[in-house]
Structure formats: C-alpha cells, structure tokens
Scaffold this active site. Structure first.
Site, short mmCIF file in Angstrom:
data_model
loop_
_atom_site.label_atom_id
_atom_site.label_comp_id
_atom_site.label_asym_id
_atom_site.label_seq_id
_atom_site.Cartn_x
_atom_site.Cartn_y
_atom_site.Cartn_z
N ASN A 263 -47.67 7.98 105.38
CA ASN A 263 -47.68 6.73 104.41
C ASN A 263 -47.22 6.73 102.78
O ASN A 263 -47.58 6.75 102.08
CB ASN A 263 -48.80 5.63 104.44
CG ASN A 263 -49.72 7.16 103.96
OD1 ASN A 263 -49.17 8.85 103.90
ND2 ASN A 263 -50.31 6.75 103.07
N HIS B 4 -55.88 6.05 113.08
CA HIS B 4 -57.17 5.58 112.22
C HIS B 4 -57.49 4.42 112.40
O HIS B 4 -56.94 3.14 112.61
CB HIS B 4 -55.94 5.51 111.15
CG HIS B 4 -56.93 4.00 109.74
ND1 HIS B 4 -58.00 5.19 109.16
CD2 HIS B 4 -57.27 2.83 109.53
CE1 HIS B 4 -58.91 4.41 108.36
NE2 HIS B 4 -58.26 3.13 108.30
N HIS C 232 -59.38 11.18 111.87
CA HIS C 232 -61.07 11.25 110.32
C HIS C 232 -61.78 10.45 110.85
O HIS C 232 -62.39 9.37 111.00
CB HIS C 232 -60.93 10.96 109.63
CG HIS C 232 -60.10 9.56 108.55
ND1 HIS C 232 -59.23 9.04 107.40
CD2 HIS C 232 -59.66 8.46 109.15
CE1 HIS C 232 -58.51 8.18 107.91
NE2 HIS C 232 -58.97 7.54 108.93
N ASP D 126 -57.93 15.58 104.43
CA ASP D 126 -57.53 14.10 104.67
C ASP D 126 -57.51 13.76 103.22
O ASP D 126 -57.46 12.77 102.18
CB ASP D 126 -58.62 13.53 104.66
CG ASP D 126 -58.33 11.81 105.89
OD1 ASP D 126 -57.06 11.23 105.53
OD2 ASP D 126 -59.67 11.47 105.72
N HIS E 86 -55.11 10.25 93.90
CA HIS E 86 -54.65 9.11 93.45
C HIS E 86 -54.67 9.63 91.71
O HIS E 86 -55.98 10.00 91.74
CB HIS E 86 -55.80 7.98 93.40
CG HIS E 86 -55.80 7.61 95.37
ND1 HIS E 86 -54.58 7.20 95.13
CD2 HIS E 86 -56.23 7.91 96.29
CE1 HIS E 86 -54.54 6.36 95.84
NE2 HIS E 86 -55.56 6.90 96.98
N GLY F 186 -59.37 6.89 98.97
CA GLY F 186 -58.97 8.35 99.00
C GLY F 186 -60.26 9.73 98.29
O GLY F 186 -59.74 8.92 97.26
#
Lengths: 324, 436
Positions: B105, B190, B243, B316, B320, B335
C-alpha cells in the site's frame, strides 16, 4: 441552598466542563443549585450582571447550532462578558487548518472561556489539552453534552422536586446521542432509575453497562415512568439505514398519546430539540403545555450556562490587566 | 570486518545458541565466514578460537536467527515524510530484524513489476536489512481485477496482499486464490468484513459506547475468515490471515488446520500486549486496524501463540507522522510503529511464563520464513549469516523519542520491558551494535 452555591468562595474542582461522566453527586448538585439561582435572575427585566466583566468568551462551533450557541451567547452577555461567535463556515478549518492549530491560534488571543461544539467525539478533550483557558463542551460527536444534561436535570428537579428515585425513560436514537449519554451519567449518578427505549439498531453495544434498563418496546419502556425524554432521530450521523422509514419509526417509537398513556398520569415530556414533528414526537403531545416541558428546558438552558460560566471563571487566574 | 570492509571470519563465542527450527538451545559458538554461517554448535572451538578469526564474546547472551518481520509498511515510495526504506531499515536493525516484508500500500501501489524492481533497487542501495515485498492482489488495491501475479512473483514478490484492505468481493477472492495456485503463491488477507467495519473506529463494546465512538464488532473478523476458509476449500489456494485479533478467528484457523487446509496466520504484539482500554481518553496512538479488542480476545491471542495455532508474530509497523495522529480519534490514521519493539514485546510472552523461549523465537523467525518460503530464520551451515544477539533479561524502557523510525506513533511509550538487542548481523555484516 442556592445562596451557598452563589457564595463566590465555592469552587468547582475542575478547570473544564468536558462531560458529566466522572462528576460526583455533590459537584452536580452545586451546578444545579447555582443554575437555580440564575433562573430568578434572568426572569428580571434588568438581566445584566458583572460576574464575567472583563472576561472573553469564544463560542467555537464546528457544527451548526442555533439554540445552544444562542443560549451560551446570552448567558455570557447577561453575565457582563464579551462574547465572540466563530462558526465553521467562516473558520480556518475550511482552509485546511487543523483543529490543534485553531486551538493554538485562539489560545494566543487569551480568551477566558472557550465553548466548543465539534462533530467528532473526543475533539473537545483534545482541544482542552492545548489551551490555557476554561473550556466547556457544547457537544462532541456522540460523546457528551454536559450542559444539556444539567438543564434537563434541573427541569426535572423543579417540576418533581427531586431526582432520586424517579423513573426516566430516554427514548429514540440513543446510539448517536450525546444528550442521552450525558443524561444517563447524570441521572444514574443522582440515583434516578434510567431506562432506554429504542430499536436495537439505535442502541450502542453494552449500553446496560452504563447502569440503565433496556427496552425495545415503547409501551413497556414507558410503563409507570415519571419522565419521558424524547431524542431526535439524527439522520446526519447515520451511516446506512438504522430504521426502515420515518413512517415505521413513528408508528412504533414516536411519542403519541396512546403510547404516553402507559406512563404515569403526570409524566412530563422532554425533548432537547430541535424536534422532528411526526418522526419521534407527535405535534399534539409536543405542544401540550400541561405535559411538555420543552420550552421550559430552553429557558433553564440559559440559566445553566450562566452557572457554568460563573463557576468555571471563578477558578481562572486574574488577567494581567486586572492584576495591574 | 563488521560494518566496514568485506566480512572475514567471525566467531561468536560464549553464546546461548537458540535455533527454533531445530530446537537447539545450548551454550556454544557460531562461526561466520564472509556472508554465510560456516559452523555452529556446543562443541565448536573447544580449544579456543584460532588466530585469524575475530572473536566476539557473547557473555552468555542469546544468539538466534535474525528476526523475520512479515508485515511492515515502509511508506516508500509516496509517503517519505512518514518513513523511508533507509529509516525503516535502521529501525529494523535496532530491533534485531534481518528480513522484513513490505506491504503493497505505497503510492504508487506495488501492483506492477516496475514498483517491485524499484523496491529491490532501493533495498540494494540502502543495504542493511533484507527487504522483500508483497504485491497487490488487485490492481490499485481496488479489489476488482487481479494483478499479474505470475510476472510479479517472477520479479520477486514473495506473496500477495491488498495490504490494510480486505479483498472483500468473494468472487475476486475466489479467483485470486484459484489463480495463485497456478504458481503456488500465497494470498495474505486483512481479515475484516468491510461493510461491518465501515465508519467504525474502535472495538465495539462498553468503552466505545462510553466514548461515543462508532464501534467495529469483533465478528467482522471471523465472518471474513470463515468465508475465506470456505474459498480455500473450494480452490485449494494457500491462504494467510494477517494480524488476528479475535478469539473466534483463532479457533477458525485452528479448525481449518485440523482439516489439513493450507492456512496460516500471524498476529502483532499489540493484540496480545494491549486491549481496548488502551484507547482510554481518545488516545489515537492506540487506534489500530483491526482495533484493539476485549480482554478475552487479548488472552485468546496469547493462547493461540501458545497452542501453535498462530504461526508468526509480525510488527505490523505502520508509521504515521504527528499530523496523522494529532486529530480527533475518528479522523486519526490507523496503526502503530513496531520494528523497534517487536522483540521486547514478544519476549513478554516468555517472561510472564506464557510461552517457552524457543516458541516465541519460532514465531519471529522460522515461523514467518516458512510461510513465505524465505531462505531465512534458521541456523544452517552455508546459509546467510543473518543473526541477532540479545540480552534476554536486560530491562529497559521504551522511549519513542529514541526511535530510529521517522515516526513515533507507539502506544508503548514508557513501557518497561526486558530483552535488549545487542547486535544485528546481516550476511555477516554488523548492521547494528548496541552501545552499552
């Protein structure tokens, strides 16, 4: 008791009023008592007081509002403060400024009180971490609307003489309602029995953990209750369909005389406004002056906001100018 | 030797050798020669290290295969203000990670051969931690048309995933699993039913109700896992649920494995170290996708690791910047960063008596390497010398200000932990040395 609250050495032990959750019965009673005293004040022709003289109040509204904003504005002005209204349509948020930046900018102008409404739960708490002034939550998302709960409680207390032991049914869109949450916290803290009445799609998960009884049927939920508190169906906060139609909603959950007959004969009807007539409440019921306290709620709202402004500014330091 | 010059021969002596793949847990030594492991064992160098070999005294600390982190967001290309391959590599090195697998992504998304090649080139330039990548299952991660999986795999993509988005259309998922079988490729999901999660920002329940935040029901996860397992049965494709956060999904994976289906799963430290109460007063650093769940779910994730149902622990890592997190909760990004805390948080499972040490390490090394068929995660003569040396017991405190990652979004700031990475080795080179 009101004289005690008005004595200016009584302090509220919080800098901000962010919510009802966490307030003690004594703190709630203090605010209600002071509010009660302000009801008499603003029924007089000369409504001006000097409690907020030299103080600046900014109404910062990220969501449209007429009654709450006007109510705070009147409260501020009647206490002699300067009031500035800022709404999202004219603010820098539209230009891409973040909430934090807006808070810092306004903080630099040294207001004494910020009254904030925001569409996101927790946004007012976030702002409170960045400002030096007192902050009043005028509604954040689906979280809390503390002054509404205070004015509702005072309306009930004036009509019924007490809060303890009464049965209050809060009906309708509990899921999206900050009014419902603040009222649940306040009333359960004060020993009121609280019921919530709604279809399961409009009830948040594990709401019973907040100390309320849950009903999915209006007649059973209203049975022998003292107060019927209606909520607005908040279509603007809805993702997807929560009820099939407003017609069906009114049929099963709208308040009319037929459903109201399950409640006590002297049960009082409340609504925080604005009302959707014919959706959650029948016009006849809403306008029944013998039963409905809806306009009284508005009047008491101004007194409650005067009390909150008074109480929170008592603990503020004097400004540099005043000290000089 | 070390960080400078070509690696020669290095002997790591007086170490506690830990190799989960073979079950080795014994005092001993390991010899690297150039980029590879030359030898290892309890009886290596009984008469001391010969001249010409650099000896590192491990003082009894743990020497294990370097960690394999199968779920990392690098943010390069496209969001270099949050993280770059260089900063993520430094963070990973400090975390004892020697191989990491990047999610697709990015911007542009990893849905074409050119982006896979770009990542490979950047990884060569930075030359620290080994970087592998997932490629997208669907073009533009849009969930409609499947990508050129065969070509992407040839270019180096190790598995396929739509990253932080579920492949939600059952027909698309069926085709992806079915087509991936052609080349024996893995689809990593996911696992969250998007329509149930839409608008939600934290776990549904009492806390969300009190905070007035829209909830995501825990069933959003098992509903997707159940559907996917049925599609695995139908297609025979290899499937990995990423996850995991719920008890129900762990049980489903358990049953699918019992039935012999080609199904694996991982979790991240947040899901066994924290529960939904971490959100507290709207702490956006505790906003994750999937959201932190109930205490019962948190315990079930720990049990899933203990029972060997959960095959891997991944960081994971989701960096940010402040502007993405200093927002009202509903608007904040999902996240947390995790590269530098992966080992210490995972070792909590050992220190609190939940898992044997080798089992914790298996989930961090051989477990994920096996799922992705990576040549990593175990001690093997002739294999790449990718190692981590760590002090199992050394206490320290997580401090986000000390992170090497460009972003500091961690809910674990201030948490006291045990287990410190002392040295990280990739292809015989020291890419991280802890200065005591």
């Amino acid at each position: 008791m009101t004289a005690i609250a008005r004595a200016s050495n009584i302090r509220f032990p919080h800098r901000h009023l962010l919510g009802i959750e966490g307030l003690s019965p004594d703190e709630i009673t203090l605010l209600l008592d002071l509010s009660e005293s302000y009801i008499e004040y603003h029924r007089q022709a000369d409504k001006k007081r000097a409690v907020l003289r030299g103080r600046t109040l900014i109404n910062l509204f990220f969501e449209t509002s007429t009654r709450t904003r006007t109510s705070f504005e009147l409260a501020g002005k009647r206490l002699g403060g300067s009031v500035i209204n800022m709404s999202v349509a004219t603010s820098a948020i539209k230009k891409g400024e973040t909430l934090i930046d807006t808070a810092m900018t306004l903080n630099a102008m040294h207001p004494d009180v910020l009254v904030v409404r925001h569409p996101d739960s927790g946004a007012v708490k976030l702002l409170s971490e960045k400002v030096n002034c007192a902050l009043i939550n005028a509604g954040d998302g689906s979280h809390e609307h503390p002054t509404q709960a205070l004015l509702d409680a005072l309306t009930i207390r004036r009509r019924k003489g007490r809060l303890n032991g009464l049965v209050v049914a809060i009906c309708g869109d509990i899921l999206h309602s900050r009014v419902a949450r603040s009222n649940i916290h306040l009333l359960t803290t004060m020993g009121t029995r609280v019921r919530v009445v709604a279809p399961p799609t409009l009830l948040p998960a594990e709401i019973e953990r907040l100390g309320v009884e849950v009903f999915n049927d209006m007649r059973r939920g209203l049975e022998d209750c003292d107060i019927v508190m209606m909520l607005r169906l908040q279509s603007e906060r809805m993702h997807g369909t929560f009820v099939p139609s407003t017609r069906e909603y009114f049929h099963f959950f709208g308040l009319d005389y037929e459903k109201l007959s399950a409640a006590k004969p002297d049960a009082m009807i409340m609504h925080p406004g604005p009302m959707n007539r014919g959706v959650e409440i029948d016009s006849e019921v809403a306008d029944d002056i013998g039963r409905s306290a809806i306009t009284e709620q508005v009047e008491i709202g101004v007194a409650v906001r005067m009390a909150c402004l008074d109480m929170l500014t008592r603990t503020l330091p004097l400004s540099a100018a005043e000290l000089a | 030797m070390g960080a400078n010059g070509p690696p020669g021969r290095v002997a790591y002596v007086n170490a506690r050798l830990l190799d989960p793949a073979s079950g080795l847990d014994a005092p001993g030594a390991l010899l690297t020669e150039g980029e590879a492991i030359a030898d290892f064992g309890p009886n290596l160098f009984p008469d001391g290290v010969p001249d010409g070999i650099e000896a590192i005294d491990c003082h009894g600390c743990c020497l294990a295969p370097g960690l394999v982190d199968m779920r990392v967001q690098l943010r390069e290309p496209g969001e270099e203000h949050k993280e770059t391959i260089a900063t993520a590599s430094r963070a990973a090195a400090a975390g004892g990670i020697t191989s990491m697998v990047s999610l697709p992504n990015t911007d542009p998304a990893v849905d074409g051969v050119a982006v896979v090649e770009f990542l490979a080139r950047r990884a060569r330039e930075v030359k620290m931690v080994k970087i592998f990548t997932y490629a997208a299952v669907t073009r533009g991660l849009a969930g409609r048309e499947i990508t050129e999986m065969g070509l992407l795999a040839e270019a180096g993509a190790v598995a396929f995933s739509d990253g932080v988005k579920a492949v939600s259309d059952p027909l698309v998922m069926r085709r992806a699993l079915s087509y991936a079988r052609t080349f024996d490729l893995l689809i990593a999901q996911h696992p969250e039913e998007p329509s149930l999660a839409a608008g939600g920002v934290m776990n549904e329940g009492e806390i969300a109700t009190r905070l007035g935040l829209p909830g995501i029901p825990a069933v959003a996860e098992p509903i997707m896992v159940e559907r996917d397992i049925r599609l695995v049965e139908l297609t025979g494709g290899r499937y990995h649920a990423a996850h995991l956060s719920t008890a129900a999904a762990v049980e489903q994976i358990h049953q699918a494995k019992e039935r012999g289906l080609p199904v694996t799963c991982d979790t991240a430290p947040a899901y066994f170290a924290l529960n939904e109460t971490a959100v507290g007063d709207y702490r956006t650093f505790a906003k994750l996708s999937p959201p932190l769940r109930s205490e019962a779910d948190r315990r079930a994730i720990g049990d899933g690791l203990k029972d060997g149902i959960i095959d891997a622990i991944a960081s994971d890592h989701a960096p940010h910047d402040q502007d993405s997190k200093r927002l009202p909760f509903a608007q904040a990004a999902d996240g947390i960063v995790g590269l530098e805390t992966l080992l210490a948080l995972s070792l909590e499972l050992y220190h609190n008596g939940h898992l044997p040490l080798l089992e914790v390490l298996r989930a961090l090394t051989f477990g994920p390497a096996e799922i992705l068929a990576l040549p990593a995660g175990r001690f093997k003569k002739g294999a790449a010398a990718d190692l981590v040396l760590f002090d199992l017991d050394q206490p320290w405190q997580i401090e986000i200000d000390n992170f090497r990652s460009k972003s500091k979004n961690s809910p674990f700031d201030g948490r006291p932990v045990q287990g410190r990475v002392l040295r990280t080795v990739v292809d015989g080179r020291w890419i991280f040395v802890h200065d005591a």
